[in-house]
Design a protein around this motif. Structure first.
Motif, mmCIF file in Angstrom:
data_model
loop_
_atom_site.group_PDB
_atom_site.id
_atom_site.type_symbol
_atom_site.label_atom_id
_atom_site.label_comp_id
_atom_site.label_asym_id
_atom_site.label_seq_id
_atom_site.Cartn_x
_atom_site.Cartn_y
_atom_site.Cartn_z
ATOM 1 N N GLU A 6 4.414 0.389 9.689
ATOM 2 C CA GLU A 6 3.389 -0.490 9.436
ATOM 3 C C GLU A 6 3.694 -1.517 8.018
ATOM 4 O OE1 GLU A 6 -0.129 1.384 11.838
ATOM 5 O OE2 GLU A 6 -0.231 1.550 9.702
ATOM 6 N N VAL A 13 -4.747 10.346 14.023
ATOM 7 C CA VAL A 13 -3.732 9.216 13.611
ATOM 8 C C VAL A 13 -2.899 9.268 15.184
ATOM 9 C CG1 VAL A 13 -1.731 8.442 12.596
ATOM 10 C CG2 VAL A 13 -3.536 9.461 11.467
ATOM 11 N N LYS A 27 3.805 -0.070 5.016
ATOM 12 C CA LYS A 27 3.487 0.755 3.917
ATOM 13 C C LYS A 27 4.432 1.530 3.180
ATOM 14 C CE LYS A 27 -1.178 1.225 5.877
ATOM 15 N NZ LYS A 27 -0.919 0.593 7.076
ATOM 16 N N ALA A 82 2.430 10.702 11.317
ATOM 17 C CA ALA A 82 1.391 9.655 10.734
ATOM 18 C C ALA A 82 2.222 8.968 9.462
ATOM 19 C CB ALA A 82 0.226 10.294 9.970
ATOM 20 N N CYS A 130 10.676 6.044 5.204
ATOM 21 C CA CYS A 130 10.081 6.228 3.986
ATOM 22 C C CYS A 130 10.666 5.847 2.526
ATOM 23 C CB CYS A 130 9.588 7.550 3.806
ATOM 24 S SG CYS A 130 8.534 8.219 5.167
ATOM 25 N N ILE A 149 1.325 5.427 0.486
ATOM 26 C CA ILE A 149 0.681 6.757 0.833
ATOM 27 C C ILE A 149 1.656 7.766 0.239
ATOM 28 C CG2 ILE A 149 0.433 8.117 3.148
ATOM 29 C CD1 ILE A 149 -1.173 5.249 2.917
ATOM 30 N N VAL A 172 5.799 4.991 1.685
ATOM 31 C CA VAL A 172 5.591 6.268 1.849
ATOM 32 C C VAL A 172 6.641 6.991 1.017
ATOM 33 C CG1 VAL A 172 5.301 7.970 3.588
ATOM 34 C CG2 VAL A 172 4.757 5.903 4.221
ATOM 35 N N GLU A 194 0.800 -1.098 -0.105
ATOM 36 C CA GLU A 194 -0.046 0.009 -0.035
ATOM 37 C C GLU A 194 0.823 1.064 0.035
ATOM 38 O OE1 GLU A 194 -3.220 2.345 2.995
ATOM 39 O OE2 GLU A 194 -2.578 0.437 3.295
ATOM 40 N N LYS A 207 -3.812 6.983 0.033
ATOM 41 C CA LYS A 207 -4.281 8.231 0.792
ATOM 42 C C LYS A 207 -3.177 9.117 0.231
ATOM 43 C CE LYS A 207 -5.683 6.463 5.347
ATOM 44 N NZ LYS A 207 -5.171 5.254 5.057
ATOM 45 N N LYS A 234 4.398 6.469 10.941
ATOM 46 C CA LYS A 234 3.853 5.375 11.467
ATOM 47 C C LYS A 234 3.332 4.537 10.321
ATOM 48 C CE LYS A 234 -0.067 4.127 14.562
ATOM 49 N NZ LYS A 234 -0.980 4.617 15.484
ATOM 50 N N TYR A 235 2.853 4.895 9.385
ATOM 51 C CA TYR A 235 2.708 4.006 8.082
ATOM 52 C C TYR A 235 3.711 3.595 7.520
ATOM 53 C CZ TYR A 235 -2.071 6.678 7.859
ATOM 54 O OH TYR A 235 -3.081 7.119 8.097
#
Length: 214
Positions: free
Chosen positions: A29, A161, A31, A22, A70, A5, A33, A3, A107, A25-26
């Motif tokens: 997890e 968040v 994701k 945020a 990221c 972001i 970014v 996923e 997002k 955090k993503y």
């Protein structure tokens, strides 16, 4: 596929100030970014050659991105103070639409419509233009840079968040931008206070609050 972001900011540290907790955090997890920065911020040090400050600010951005965990930063090279002109002249909307289609984010985080900085508002208008043209299909959330509390459009749907686990990462990444000494000391207190107040209001140690634009 992970996923994705996407954060879209006017300047190097905007996405960190508004959504750094945020985004970190993503990333933690699992994701993916990605960040798009419109300007190199070449006017921040008028006493230095443009090439010098661009090199320095890019290095700071890449270092901060690594701290956040990221997946990289892309620059559009828009001139500070000439966003609307360059957006039109260089067809930045088409370039940004291509990037967004390629990244296929779940997002997008970008500037708020009521930010007083003209470059920030220009980025907001560009993103919403693409949304109006159906070039963006995912939810779009806004973040604030200078304001401590939101006074307008407070009735928009919100995304809260919990960034208690990544707040220190956000601050560490922000402080990497050592070339922006004035901005750091002007904004650090607001960053800490705002995230702390948002946390208290929503039952966390620290939190970031975003407003859904689409």
């Amino acid at each position: 596929m992970k996923e994705t972001i996407l954060a879209i900011g006017a300047h190097n540290d905007d996405h960190l100030i508004g959504a750094g907790g945020a985004l970190a955090k993503y990333a933690s997890e699992g994701k993916r970014v990605r960040t798009i920065i419109c300007s190199f911020g070449e006017k921040s040090h008028p006493h230095l050659r443009k090439e010098v400050i661009i090199t320095r600010r890019v290095k700071e951005s890449l270092k901060a991105d690594k701290i956040m965990g990221c997946a990289g930063v892309a620059y559009l090279g828009v001139r500070e103070g000439h966003f609307d002109e360059d957006f039109e002249k260089r067809d930045i909307a088409k370039k940004l639409a291509w990037i967004i289609k390629k990244e296929n984010p779940s997002k997008i985080f970008t500037h708020a419509p009521d930010d007083f900085h003209p470059d920030h508002r220009a980025v907001y208008r560009l993103v919403m233009k693409l949304a109006g043209q159906k070039k963006i299909k995912c939810p779009i959330y806004s973040f604030d840079i200078w304001s401590l509390v939101k006074l307008r459009n407070r009735n928009l749907p919100r995304l809260v968040v919990d960034i208690s686990s990544t707040f220190n990462t956000k601050v560490k990444a922000f402080l990497v931008h050592e070339s922006q000494t004035v901005a750091i000391w002007a904004l650090l207190w607001k960053l800490i206070l705002k995230d702390w107040l948002s946390g208290i209001i929503h039952g966390y140690r620290y939190a970031e609050v975003f407003y859904r634009l689409k």
